[in-house]
Every structure is written in C-alpha cells, then in structure tokens.
Motif scaffolding. Structure first.
Motif, short mmCIF file in Angstrom:
data_model
loop_
_atom_site.label_atom_id
_atom_site.label_comp_id
_atom_site.label_asym_id
_atom_site.label_seq_id
_atom_site.Cartn_x
_atom_site.Cartn_y
_atom_site.Cartn_z
N SER A 17 -2.88 7.36 0.55
CA SER A 17 -2.84 8.53 1.42
C SER A 17 -3.14 8.22 2.88
O SER A 17 -2.99 9.09 3.74
N TYR A 18 -3.56 6.99 3.18
CA TYR A 18 -3.83 6.64 4.58
C TYR A 18 -2.51 6.21 5.22
O TYR A 18 -2.02 5.09 5.03
N LYS B 170 0.71 2.68 5.29
CA LYS B 170 1.74 2.80 4.26
C LYS B 170 2.79 1.70 4.43
O LYS B 170 3.28 1.44 5.52
N SER C 12 -12.09 4.60 -0.98
CA SER C 12 -12.46 5.35 0.22
C SER C 12 -11.69 6.65 0.37
O SER C 12 -12.22 7.62 0.92
N PHE C 13 -10.41 6.70 -0.11
CA PHE C 13 -9.57 7.86 0.17
C PHE C 13 -9.06 8.59 -1.07
O PHE C 13 -8.66 9.75 -0.96
N TRP D 123 -10.30 0.55 7.11
CA TRP D 123 -8.97 1.03 7.46
C TRP D 123 -8.68 0.85 8.96
O TRP D 123 -7.54 0.78 9.37
N TYR E 61 0.85 -1.20 0.00
CA TYR E 61 0.00 0.00 0.00
C TYR E 61 0.88 1.24 0.00
O TYR E 61 1.81 1.38 0.80
N MET F 69 -9.48 0.66 -0.36
CA MET F 69 -8.87 1.82 0.30
C MET F 69 -8.79 3.00 -0.67
O MET F 69 -9.05 4.15 -0.28
#
Length: 536
Positions: free
Chosen positions: A77-78, A82, A97-98, A285, A74, A94
């Motif tokens: 941006s979460y 990362k 969602s982001f 998340w 990953y 993800m």
C-alpha cells in the motif's frame, strides 16, 4: 471428614508442588526479604522492564517477519515503492508497518525499548561505578552487568540491520570493511558472516538467528544470574542512621516492593508506548531498500554504537605494507581500541581492590564526592565516549552547523587526548570542593542568614546545628589509607629490594587515596571544640 477439614483443590495442588519443589520453604525464606528504597535503584529496574518489553514485542514481530534475501517486487500500500525490487526482509518489514494492524506501533515500541534499554544500562552501570557498588562481594555481578551491556549493544546492531533498508545496509557494509581489516583471518570471517561476497544471500537469515535466539538466550541466562546474585548478596544501601554493613533498611519484597515494582513496570511500558505513538524511529520507507551502489547521506548508527564508528571515522588512514600484504591501521587500531576502552571500566573494580588491599564486604554506598579519583575517572570515560560520538556524526555536525568536516575531525582527534584529561582534573577538584563544603557544614553548622552583633562590635552569622541524621550522612564515609612501600632494610639489617611493580602499586594507591585525593574528615574533637565556640 467435615467440610472444613477437607482441603480444596488449590491447597492440594500447592501441597503437591511443595512436596516436589519446596515452594513453601522458598517463599517463607524470601517473601519478606528487605529491599532499600531510593530513586537511583530504579535505573536497574528500567533495564529489566525494557528487556521484558523487547522480548514481548520481539516475539510478536517474529510472527510476521520473513528473514530472507530473495528478491521480490513490492506491491503493498505504500505507493512510492510500488514496483520496486527489494528483499523479502524489507518487504515483510514494510508489510508489518503498513498492512498488519498495529504493526508499526509494535515495531516502534520494540525499537524505542531497545534504545531505552541501552541508555538505562549505561546509566545504571555508571550509578554502580560512581557509588562503589561493585566492591566485594559484587565483582562477579559487575562483570555480568558489563557482559549484558556489551551483548545488548551487539544485539541492537543485529536487530537494526534486519530490515535490509538502505540505512542498515550501509551499516553492514561499514562492518564488512572493519572485518576485512583484520590481519590473516579477516577474509575468512567475512565469508563466514556473509556466506560469500558482500552483500551475499545469507546475512539477514544469519543475523536473524543471532538476534532472536543466540544473544537473547545468553542475555537471559546472564540476567537471571545477575538477579540471583543481587538477591543473594542483598541490595546495597546509602549510609544513614541505623544502616550498617550487616543489615538492610527498607521495604519487604511482599507486598510493598512487588506492588511498587509492578506499577513502575506499567509506567515504563506506557511511556515507551507513548514515545512509539508520537515519535517516529527508523522509518525504513523513507530510505528505501538497500542497494550496494547507493549510500544514505545521513547514514548513522544508533547512538550507542556511535562511539565505535567515531573511532574509525577520525582515525588517520594509515597503511603499512608487510611481505606483500597491506595492514590497514586506520581501521585495525580503532577496532582494537573499542573493546579496550569498554574493558577499562569492566576491570576497574579489580584494579581498585588491588590498590587498596581491601578484602572486606561493602554493602554501604559511597557518595561520589567522597571518592574523587574514581568519580573523575568515570567522568573522563563518559567524556571520551561523547567526544567520539561527535566523531561518529561528524558529517551531520558539519552539514547542520555549516562547518568544515576536516576541522571537526581534527578537533575530535585533539579532543580524544585532551578532553578526558581536562574533565578528570575538573571533576576531581569539584569533588574536593564538595568535600570541603561538607566538612565546613559539619563543623560550623547550617547557615541561617541571621547576622548578630557581638558586644565588641563584630558582626557574625548565626549557624544552626545539623540534625543527627545529616551529621551521620556527612561523616559516615571511610577514608582508606594508601599503601606504603616496605622498608628496604628490616630491623635485622637484611635488605629486601622493592620491585618495580610494588613501587607502581604504591604510587597508584597514593594517587587514589593520598593527601591530594581527599579532604580530612572532621573528627569528634574538632566538632565539639568548634560547636562549643559557636554556642550551639
């Protein structure tokens, strides 16, 4: 040819379509079809509208979702995730969602609509059950509705499992254990679903195909058939002045009903969008990607599947060894009970028809109080569902209320057998009490609160007569007579032995419509005699 005699393009197109599809004829026959108006009928509309919302948002989500189980790192941006390895399915969820504009809102609308869809189907089916709307000629449509409910629950589980997060992965692992408990075929079914040992590499792509193509296609066909039969059989209605089994009193389809239905659709859509905007649901998340060596503490299914999990959680871990093989009864028995308990509601219309020998068509609804046994059975079924829902969340109940997990499990085991019986008895007595109240209201009128003193000193309360419409509503219901056992010897002295099945049928019929299951409806003679004495 003058200008007025030359038809426009729209008219020519309509004439062309009518010549091949019969549009005008179809419209003339159905555009003024009458539909009754009552708030409880909107429950079925909520089912339809949420299904439409699910389809619309689901199509949008498929444009961005990647149903793959290949491992990726990953880099979104979460920040807390990362550099964490995860499946393509989780990573794409993800990103929705982001990263995708409006993606989280659409995803939450989709999930909330699915939850409301399941709830609306439950409530709508219970409305149909309690009012007797499943009787002839609607038995087949009742089965269509039941299949829609079952497929909706199943498809909800598949969609819940697609993100491949820790919560949904734990649920899939739970299902894998249930499948492996099947004797003889369990391991084969497991290999067919997962494509190998758990978790495999094919489960998300296969669930995705089933979730977006197979089950929705079947549901769409059932829904169309369901609506066609509703249209063909005409809608049921509540008893009232001018309403009979041969007519329908209400609003025409065009323009009144369609205008109200369109407004209600946008109202439902708006409320679900508001729920999605202010209330988070399934925040993947917070759980992280699925790993077989981890289990989420609060791992729970959506509420509509909690009944099935509760059956397995509270079942004792019984095992039986047969010919060198282990039969896991602690999973197999609950797995068998789940469709049996659901199917009990599905077959009830045919059981009631068999007990009453009623071959007439019914378009007027029953008030639940006027069918005490049926209402009590439905309430007992709901109570059983709620008890097992508590069993499905026994760990959360224990941690939140600081109770013993074992104590809750034992209480649910006892409640499985005791609570439905208690609810049945209480509901039946409640309905009989409401029947007595209706009978008293018909015979004596409405209490006014005014006290009169008679010439000889006695004080009585003045009663006001009911309006004719109210009298009709309280006395329009039928009270079928129970089946009687045939005489063992006819008038010619020839013996006709009564079979065990016939005796059981007669006994069940007495339980459904016997003296202990109803309060006699007031007759016209009783009404005139008593109201004359009251000076109405």
């Amino acid at each position: 040819m003058t200008r007025n005699q030359n038809p426009g393009r729209g008219r020519r197109a309509a004439d062309w379509a009518d010549g091949r599809l019969g549009v005008y004829t179809l419209a003339r026959a159905n555009v003024r079809k009458i539909f009754p108006d009552h708030w409880s009928f909107m429950l079925g509309e909520i089912c339809l509208y949420t299904f439409v919302i699910i389809i619309l948002t689901g199509v949008w989500l498929t444009l961005f979702f990647k149903p793959g189980m290949g491992e990726v790192i990953y880099d979104g941006s979460y920040v807390p995730l990362k550099g964490v390895p995860m499946s393509e399915a989780y990573a794409s969820t993800m990103d929705i969602s982001f990263e995708v504009r409006g993606g989280l809102l659409i995803r939450q609308i989709h999930h909330w609509a699915a939850v409301v869809f399941a709830a609306a189907m439950f409530v709508h089916m219970m409305r149909v059950f309690f009012t007797g709307a499943f009787r002839k000629p609607r038995e087949i449509n009742w089965l269509f509705g039941f299949l829609l409910l079952f497929l909706g629950l199943l498809d909800g589980f598949f969609g819940y499992s697609l993100p491949d997060d820790l919560l949904s992965g734990t649920g899939i692992r739970f299902v894998e254990g249930v499948v492996l408990a099947l004797p003889l075929v369990g391991s084969y079914v497991q290999m067919f679903l997962f494509g190998g040992e758990f978790p495999g590499h094919d489960i998300v792509p296969r669930f995705f195909t089933v979730h977006v193509l197979l089950i929705p296609g079947i549901m769409l066909g059932l829904l169309v058939a369901h609506l066609i039969l509703v249209f063909y059989h005409k809608h049921t209605q509540w008893a009232g002045p001018g309403r009979t089994e041969q007519n329908v009193v209400g609003m025409p389809l065009m323009p009144v009903y369609l205008a109200k239905a369109g407004g209600f659709f946008f109202l439902v859509f708006g409320i679900i969008a508001l729920m999605a905007a202010v209330a988070s649901i399934n925040p993947i998340w917070a759980y992280g990607p699925y790993r077989p060596d981890q289990v989420s503490t609060d791992a729970q299914p959506d509420w509509y599947m909690g009944f099935a999990e509760g059956l397995i959680r509270v079942m004792p871990g019984w095992e039986v060894g047969l010919w060198g093989h282990t039969l896991n009864l602690g999973v197999l028995i609950p797995f068998t009970l789940f469709p049996v308990i659901l199917g009990a509601i599905a077959v009830y219309p045919f059981v009631e028809s068999w007990l009453t020998e009623d071959a007439r068509e019914h378009h007027l609804l029953d008030r639940p109080r006027n069918a005490p046994v049926r209402t009590a059975l439905g309430a007992a079924w709901i109570a059983l569902y709620l008890v097992m829902l508590v069993g499905g969340g026994n760990d959360l109940v224990a941690t939140r209320l600081h109770l013993s997990l074992n104590s809750i499990t034992y209480a649910v085991r006892v409640g499985f057998f005791v609570v439905p019986v208690v609810v049945f008895v209480i509901t039946k007595r409640w309905c009989l009490g409401l029947q007595r109240r209706d009978r008293d209201k018909v015979l004596h009128g409405r209490e006014t609160g005014l006290i009169r003193r008679l010439p000889h000193g006695e004080f009585t309360e003045a009663h006001a007569p009911l309006a004719p419409a109210e009298l009709h509503r309280l006395t329009a219901h039928e009270q079928p007579r129970p089946l009687e056992l045939p005489a063992p010897v006819d008038e010619n002295g020839v013996a006709h032995p009564v079979g065990a099945l016939t005796r059981v049928r007669a006994r069940l019929s007495r339980g459904l419509h016997g003296e202990g299951a109803r309060i006699p409806r007031p007759t016209a003679e009783e009404y005139h005699e008593i109201t004359g004495g009251h000076g109405h």
